[in-house]
Design a protein around this motif. Structure first.
Motif, PDB file in Angstrom:
ATOM      1  N   VAL A  81       0.534  -1.128  -0.142  1.00  0.00           N
ATOM      2  CA  VAL A  81      -0.309   0.066  -0.236  1.00  0.00           C
ATOM      3  C   VAL A  81       0.415   1.483   0.135  1.00  0.00           C
ATOM      4  O   VAL A  81       1.559   1.293   0.712  1.00  0.00           O
ATOM      5  CB  VAL A  81      -0.815  -0.185   1.425  1.00  0.00           C
ATOM      6  CG1 VAL A  81      -2.128   1.174   1.444  1.00  0.00           C
ATOM      7  CG2 VAL A  81      -1.447  -1.497   1.710  1.00  0.00           C
ATOM      8  N   SER A  83       0.857   5.387  -0.344  1.00  0.00           N
ATOM      9  CA  SER A  83       0.192   6.743   0.129  1.00  0.00           C
ATOM     10  C   SER A  83       1.383   7.607  -0.206  1.00  0.00           C
ATOM     11  O   SER A  83       1.253   8.366  -1.702  1.00  0.00           O
ATOM     12  CB  SER A  83      -0.534   6.998   1.797  1.00  0.00           C
ATOM     13  OG  SER A  83      -1.445   6.166   2.172  1.00  0.00           O
ATOM     14  N   GLY A  85       4.648   7.279  -0.720  1.00  0.00           N
ATOM     15  CA  GLY A  85       5.749   6.634  -1.226  1.00  0.00           C
ATOM     16  C   GLY A  85       7.122   7.348  -0.540  1.00  0.00           C
ATOM     17  O   GLY A  85       7.966   6.665  -0.852  1.00  0.00           O
ATOM     18  N   SER A  92       6.607  -0.041   0.657  1.00  0.00           N
ATOM     19  CA  SER A  92       5.158   0.224  -0.474  1.00  0.00           C
ATOM     20  C   SER A  92       5.494   0.194  -1.130  1.00  0.00           C
ATOM     21  O   SER A  92       3.695  -0.294  -2.250  1.00  0.00           O
ATOM     22  CB  SER A  92       4.489   1.947   0.708  1.00  0.00           C
ATOM     23  OG  SER A  92       5.553   2.881   0.213  1.00  0.00           O
ATOM     24  N   GLY A 163       2.847  11.098   2.274  1.00  0.00           N
ATOM     25  CA  GLY A 163       1.500  10.905   2.644  1.00  0.00           C
ATOM     26  C   GLY A 163       1.262  10.302   3.592  1.00  0.00           C
ATOM     27  O   GLY A 163       1.582   9.996   4.677  1.00  0.00           O
ATOM     28  N   HIS A 167       2.828   8.018   7.426  1.00  0.00           N
ATOM     29  CA  HIS A 167       3.037   9.644   7.975  1.00  0.00           C
ATOM     30  C   HIS A 167       2.102   8.737   9.730  1.00  0.00           C
ATOM     31  O   HIS A 167       2.921   8.732  10.615  1.00  0.00           O
ATOM     32  CB  HIS A 167       2.495  10.209   7.998  1.00  0.00           C
ATOM     33  CG  HIS A 167       3.273  11.803   8.911  1.00  0.00           C
ATOM     34  ND1 HIS A 167       4.684  12.202   8.981  1.00  0.00           N
ATOM     35  CD2 HIS A 167       3.051  13.264   9.133  1.00  0.00           C
ATOM     36  CE1 HIS A 167       5.159  12.596   9.613  1.00  0.00           C
ATOM     37  NE2 HIS A 167       3.779  12.998   9.627  1.00  0.00           N
ATOM     38  N   PHE A 173       6.043  13.415  13.382  1.00  0.00           N
ATOM     39  CA  PHE A 173       6.438  14.105  14.270  1.00  0.00           C
ATOM     40  C   PHE A 173       6.548  16.141  13.933  1.00  0.00           C
ATOM     41  O   PHE A 173       7.376  15.248  12.107  1.00  0.00           O
ATOM     42  CB  PHE A 173       7.753  14.348  15.125  1.00  0.00           C
ATOM     43  CG  PHE A 173       8.476  15.110  15.841  1.00  0.00           C
ATOM     44  CD1 PHE A 173       7.844  14.955  16.933  1.00  0.00           C
ATOM     45  CD2 PHE A 173       9.732  15.490  15.296  1.00  0.00           C
ATOM     46  CE1 PHE A 173       8.769  15.863  18.067  1.00  0.00           C
ATOM     47  CE2 PHE A 173      10.048  16.708  16.236  1.00  0.00           C
ATOM     48  CZ  PHE A 173       9.325  16.887  17.572  1.00  0.00           C
ATOM     49  N   TYR A 459      13.048   5.111  15.650  1.00  0.00           N
ATOM     50  CA  TYR A 459      11.594   5.994  14.886  1.00  0.00           C
ATOM     51  C   TYR A 459      11.154   5.105  13.902  1.00  0.00           C
ATOM     52  O   TYR A 459      11.424   4.758  13.498  1.00  0.00           O
ATOM     53  CB  TYR A 459      11.714   7.128  15.222  1.00  0.00           C
ATOM     54  CG  TYR A 459       9.978   8.425  14.484  1.00  0.00           C
ATOM     55  CD1 TYR A 459       9.466   7.733  14.884  1.00  0.00           C
ATOM     56  CD2 TYR A 459      10.730   9.200  13.438  1.00  0.00           C
ATOM     57  CE1 TYR A 459       8.067   8.352  14.317  1.00  0.00           C
ATOM     58  CE2 TYR A 459       9.694   9.940  13.253  1.00  0.00           C
ATOM     59  CZ  TYR A 459       7.878   9.581  13.667  1.00  0.00           C
ATOM     60  OH  TYR A 459       7.020   9.689  13.055  1.00  0.00           O
TER      61      TYR A 459
END
Ligand code: FDA
Length: 525
Positions: A81, A83, A85, A92, A163, A167, A173, A459
């Motif tokens: 999927v 959004s 990239g 993705s 995207g 995110h 952040f 993260y």
């Protein structure tokens, strides 16, 4: 075999057409490469040797998205999927890394046409389709604010082509997070298309899954079709400044040393990040080579008098001058910090910052000594010319939410996040690329005594395949992503063990057939 893949591809195309989904591009067809390449941010994963999808499907409606998931499954194709990239590891749109490294035939479901944003200014909320970029959302929010001024905002990152889908799935952040926390912390509801094509809202998916999709990482749960977001109030005037300081190693180490005490402790309205870049290491003059740069990025939710008086009192070493600060509206600051020349450019999905590179992350919980900072600056300048370290201040509201409120655990006790990066040019040879990646890994090893430990945190939005471990003969380990291996390595690093175990329970409930997986997706029980 290629024949099997051909059968799968034909089966996908037949199913999509029969379902009324016409917006897709099969491998080898005209336009396929343009559509596939469009959102690839890290060009490292666009290389010819990397396996490409059998097709890219671009649904234009929620129903089309549901159909795309079902058709991919009935054609026995793995699903990726996409959004925006911007996945650092191309997760993705590739099947790189992890157990199936390069082996699975797959389809990319690209959400770029699902980018509508509906703002409800009276309740300070918005429903945004996941394929919208941050820039598209910022633009829509600012232009729907009551006075047509920027009194409402979304808290998320600066880079405007990221995207919303990926995110928010990993946290999100940005420059107003010290005041309003992460994008994921401001999600009120969501619509998730699950592996059997149902559309589930918060109530229907249940609180555990709703908890998991807000920071547990993209690509594990289903496809988030849309998010309901809480918008946050910002003043009509904000202040932006991006001072760059250059000096000797010792002077710059001293400046960053002081920043560590100031940045995370400023009032919540202040964001001041520091970025260590390589100075003139290619210069032949010793004097030049001894100079280092520190680039600061500042945003203050208030007028410039407030910015100047607080910073000059708390951080006189920065020597912030009036000429360096500019007042503007929040949406203008979003454009400025994204490196754009106008607010309208926020709606452009064309990325001007595509790169070849590799990133890693860390969290700092105790200030690093001045001598160690000087050594880090020297290490940086002895490295390749395109290496950098960015320091993002936490504290403020970030520290006031508990570490288990969402899967993102990096709250109280963290002074700042570190992001390390290295980039290279399109013509860099294999040896030069691997030398750069090795340099980055050595920098990461070098930082061990200065950063969080047990677990050494990272993260998830700065996804790092290295965290899976190494096997000298295989490179990044392709161990089965068993729960125990994942928990002991990247699971604890991104989420802590407690949050990771809750994510595993949510995953087992929402996607028991593990339809949505990638190299670091949450494993089943
Ligand atoms: P992409 O489409 O690549 O998706 C990322 C992951 O989420 C993939 O696993 C994908 O399958 C999954 N996914 C995507 N859409 C989904 C959906 N609708 N439903 C379910 N899963 C979905 N981060 C940050 O917090 N602060 C920052 O300041 C920055 N800055 C930054 C700058 C630049 C230049 C880059 C390249 C990246 C950042 N990031 C960042 C990191 C960024 O937040 C992270 O890469 C996001 O996952 C990107 O989301 P995209 O949708 O663009 O990625």
């Amino acid at each position: 075999s290629p024949r099997d893949n051909g059968v799968r591809a034909r089966s996908l195309s037949t199913c999509l057409l029969a379902s009324g989904v016409r917006n897709f591009s099969m491998a080898g067809s005209p336009g396929y490469a343009t559509i596939f390449d469009f959102s690839i941010q890290n060009l490292r994963f666009a290389a010819p040797g990397i396996r490409k999808p059998e097709a890219v499907v671009l649904p234009t409606s929620r129903r089309g998205l549901q159909r795309a998931v079902l058709c991919a499954r009935s054609a026995s194709l793995a699903i990726r999927v996409r959004s925006g990239g911007h996945s650092y590891e191309g997760q993705s749109y590739t099947v790189s890394g992890g157990v199936l490294d390069g082996k699975a035939p797959f389809v990319v479901i690209d959400l770029m046409n699902l980018n509508k944003v509906r703002v409800h200014a009276a309740s300070a909320t918005a429903w945004a389709e996941s394929g919208a970029t941050l820039g598209e959302v910022y633009h829509a929010v600012a232009h729907s604010s009551p006075s047509n001024r920027s009194s409402l905002a979304l808290t998320a990152a600066s880079c405007s082509t990221i995207g919303l889908g990926g995110h928010i799935s990993g946290g999100g952040f940005g420059p107003v997070s010290r005041k309003f926390m992460l994008a994921a912390d401001n999600v009120l509801d969501a619509l998730l298309v699950d592996a059997v094509g149902r559309v589930l809202d918060r109530r229907a998916m249940g609180e555990d899954v709703f908890w998991a999709i807000r920071g547990g990482g993209g690509g594990s749960w289903g496809v988030v079709y849309a998010w309901k977001l809480r918008l946050v109030p910002v003043p009509d005037t904000v202040t932006v400044f991006t001072p760059r300081r250059e000096g000797s190693v010792d002077a710059m180490a001293g400046l960053v040393y002081r920043w560590q005490f100031v940045g995370p402790a400023l009032p919540d309205e202040f964001y001041l990040s520091a970025s260590l870049t390589i100075g003139s290491s290619s210069s032949s003059s010793q004097e030049d080579r001894d100079l280092r740069n520190v680039a600061f990025t500042g945003l203050v939710l208030g007028p410039k008098e407030m910015a100047m008086s607080v910073l000059n009192e708390r951080f006189p070493e920065l020597g912030l001058a009036e000429a360096e600060v500019s007042e503007m509206s929040w949406v203008e600051s979003a454009a400025r910090l994204a490196g754009l020349s106008s607010v309208d450019e926020l709606t452009s999905r064309v990325s001007k910052t595509k790169y070849y590179g590799k990133n890693k992350s860390d969290y700092v919980q105790r200030p690093i000594s001045r001598d160690s900072l000087a050594a880090i600056l020297r290490y940086l300048s002895d490295g390749p010319p395109a290496g950098y370290v960015t320091m993002d201040p936490y504290g403020g509201a970030m520290a006031r939410l508990s570490a288990t409120a969402t899967p993102f655990p990096h709250r109280a006790g963290n002074l700042y996040a570190l992001q390390y990066g290295v980039t290279w040019d399109s013509d860099a040879g294999e040896a030069s690329v691997s030398a750069r990646i090795q340099w980055l890994r050595s920098l990461y090893a070098y930082m061990t005594p200065h950063v969080s430990s047990n677990p050494r945190a990272a993260y998830v939005n700065y996804i790092d395949i290295d965290l899976m471990g190494f096997d000298e003969s295989l490179g990044p380990v392709r161990l089965a992503s068993s729960v125990s291996h994942a928990r002991a390595t990247w699971g604890a690093a991104y989420f802590t063990v407690e949050n990771f175990d809750r994510l595993v329970r949510a995953k087992t409930r929402i996607d028991p057939a593990n339809v949505f997986y990638n190299a670091q997706s949450i494993p089943l029980h």
